[in-house]
Design a protein around this motif. Structure first.
Motif, PDB file in Angstrom:
ATOM      1  N   ALA A   1      32.783  15.966  12.993  1.00  0.00           N
ATOM      2  CA  ALA A   1      32.233  16.461  11.727  1.00  0.00           C
ATOM      3  C   ALA A   1      33.229  16.254  10.588  1.00  0.00           C
ATOM      4  CB  ALA A   1      31.869  17.938  11.847  1.00  0.00           C
ATOM      5  N   HIS A   2      34.508  16.405  10.874  1.00  0.00           N
ATOM      6  CA  HIS A   2      35.532  16.158   9.847  1.00  0.00           C
ATOM      7  C   HIS A   2      35.506  14.698   9.424  1.00  0.00           C
ATOM      8  CE1 HIS A   2      37.996  19.662  11.743  1.00  0.00           C
ATOM      9  NE2 HIS A   2      36.987  20.097  11.026  1.00  0.00           N
ATOM     10  N   ALA A   3      35.410  13.792  10.403  1.00  0.00           N
ATOM     11  CA  ALA A   3      35.369  12.361  10.081  1.00  0.00           C
ATOM     12  C   ALA A   3      34.174  12.055   9.191  1.00  0.00           C
ATOM     13  CB  ALA A   3      35.331  11.528  11.355  1.00  0.00           C
ATOM     14  N   ALA A   4      33.034  12.650   9.499  1.00  0.00           N
ATOM     15  CA  ALA A   4      31.833  12.422   8.689  1.00  0.00           C
ATOM     16  C   ALA A   4      32.001  12.993   7.285  1.00  0.00           C
ATOM     17  CB  ALA A   4      30.625  13.030   9.378  1.00  0.00           C
ATOM     18  N   ALA A   5      32.576  14.180   7.180  1.00  0.00           N
ATOM     19  CA  ALA A   5      32.756  14.817   5.869  1.00  0.00           C
ATOM     20  C   ALA A   5      33.765  14.063   5.011  1.00  0.00           C
ATOM     21  CB  ALA A   5      33.200  16.260   6.040  1.00  0.00           C
ATOM     22  N   LEU A   6      34.765  13.478   5.633  1.00  0.00           N
ATOM     23  CA  LEU A   6      35.808  12.767   4.900  1.00  0.00           C
ATOM     24  C   LEU A   6      35.412  11.341   4.532  1.00  0.00           C
ATOM     25  CD1 LEU A   6      38.832  14.027   6.987  1.00  0.00           C
ATOM     26  CD2 LEU A   6      38.496  14.437   4.541  1.00  0.00           C
ATOM     27  N   SER A   7      34.366  10.837   5.139  1.00  0.00           N
ATOM     28  CA  SER A   7      33.961   9.454   4.917  1.00  0.00           C
ATOM     29  C   SER A   7      33.675   9.190   3.444  1.00  0.00           C
ATOM     30  CB  SER A   7      32.720   9.135   5.749  1.00  0.00           C
ATOM     31  OG  SER A   7      32.305   7.817   5.492  1.00  0.00           O
ATOM     32  N   PRO A   8      34.206   8.070   2.909  1.00  0.00           N
ATOM     33  CA  PRO A   8      33.958   7.756   1.508  1.00  0.00           C
ATOM     34  C   PRO A   8      32.560   7.185   1.260  1.00  0.00           C
ATOM     35  CG  PRO A   8      35.354   6.083   2.486  1.00  0.00           C
ATOM     36  CD  PRO A   8      35.139   7.151   3.521  1.00  0.00           C
ATOM     37  N   THR A   9      31.844   6.857   2.336  1.00  0.00           N
ATOM     38  CA  THR A   9      30.498   6.298   2.214  1.00  0.00           C
ATOM     39  C   THR A   9      29.513   7.176   2.967  1.00  0.00           C
ATOM     40  OG1 THR A   9      30.889   4.924   4.149  1.00  0.00           O
ATOM     41  CG2 THR A   9      31.319   3.928   2.012  1.00  0.00           C
ATOM     42  N   PRO A  10      28.243   7.113   2.632  1.00  0.00           N
ATOM     43  CA  PRO A  10      27.252   7.902   3.360  1.00  0.00           C
ATOM     44  C   PRO A  10      27.227   7.518   4.837  1.00  0.00           C
ATOM     45  CG  PRO A  10      26.287   6.932   1.378  1.00  0.00           C
ATOM     46  CD  PRO A  10      27.659   6.364   1.539  1.00  0.00           C
ATOM     47  N   PRO A  11      26.891   8.465   5.743  1.00  0.00           N
ATOM     48  CA  PRO A  11      26.836   8.163   7.173  1.00  0.00           C
ATOM     49  C   PRO A  11      25.890   6.991   7.440  1.00  0.00           C
ATOM     50  CG  PRO A  11      26.592  10.519   6.787  1.00  0.00           C
ATOM     51  CD  PRO A  11      26.563   9.846   5.447  1.00  0.00           C
ATOM     52  N   GLY A  12      26.303   6.120   8.351  1.00  0.00           N
ATOM     53  CA  GLY A  12      25.488   4.978   8.728  1.00  0.00           C
ATOM     54  C   GLY A  12      25.783   3.734   7.904  1.00  0.00           C
ATOM     55  N   THR A  13      26.531   3.865   6.804  1.00  0.00           N
ATOM     56  CA  THR A  13      26.881   2.716   5.975  1.00  0.00           C
ATOM     57  C   THR A  13      28.225   2.185   6.444  1.00  0.00           C
ATOM     58  OG1 THR A  13      25.788   3.754   4.094  1.00  0.00           O
ATOM     59  CG2 THR A  13      27.277   1.919   3.612  1.00  0.00           C
ATOM     60  N   PRO A  14      28.286   0.904   6.830  1.00  0.00           N
ATOM     61  CA  PRO A  14      29.584   0.375   7.267  1.00  0.00           C
ATOM     62  C   PRO A  14      30.568   0.344   6.103  1.00  0.00           C
ATOM     63  CG  PRO A  14      27.957  -1.388   7.161  1.00  0.00           C
ATOM     64  CD  PRO A  14      27.243  -0.092   6.881  1.00  0.00           C
TER      65      PRO A  14
END
Length: 188
Positions: free
Chosen positions: A86-99
């Protein structure tokens, strides 16, 4: 008798001169030693987020290898691993599922790469999982603690909202380290 100046400088004049040089150095600023243009065109927040996601991904891999090496620990590690995901998803600079495209001229990150590209803080190290389950938990706790400390360092240079997120994730990592080294069900 007329006054003649001393031939050698006094302690007071040396001290004032040293203070002046130090003050001038502070006013001119410092360089982090990185090559000019190394991160040209990539905003600081994006670099910090991408590094944080890489570090969380490495930590997830560490949880997976520990659970694979010690199946009896898998149930205990599952909620902590889910939080790291969940942390990795929250920290992601792009929306989930976008490479996320790699920056031009970059290679795949290694386990020894600096987490934020310049802070010097260590990312959680990989390596073999210890054969003894208690030692494996301690190694995983050390990885959590190391990443928590790295994120605490990184939040000092992060923009407001990202700094708050990094602080929360760092605090959660510190709690994970405690939970991994505490005895489940023991009264405190």
């Amino acid at each position: 008798m007329p006054w003649t100046p001393p031939l050698s400088p006094s302690r007071r004049s040396l001290f004032c001169g040293a203070a002046g040089v130090a003050g001038a150095a502070l006013l001119t600023g410092c360089s982090d030693g990185s090559a000019p243009g190394r991160h040209a065109g990539i905003p600081l927040e994006r670099r910090l987020r991408e590094a944080a996601v890489r570090d969380s991904t490495r930590l997830l891999e560490r949880y997976d290898t520990t659970a694979a090496a010690h199946p009896a620990l898998a149930e205990r590690l599952a909620p902590l691993r889910a939080a790291v995901a969940a942390h990795a998803a929250a920290l992601s600079p792009t929306p989930p599922g976008t490479p996320t495209p790699a920056p031009p001229g970059s290679a795949a990150p290694s386990a020894s790469a600096s987490p934020s590209g310049g802070t010097g803080a260590a990312a959680p190290a990989g390596g073999p999982v210890p054969a003894v389950p208690a030692e494996a938990l301690t190694a995983l706790a050390d990885a959590e603690r190391s990443l928590s400390q790295a994120r605490t360092i990184d939040l000092a240079g992060a923009p407001g909202e990202l700094a708050r997120l990094l602080a929360s994730v760092a605090a959660c990592g510190a709690v994970h380290a405690f939970l991994l080294t505490s005895t489940p069900g023991a009264a405190s």
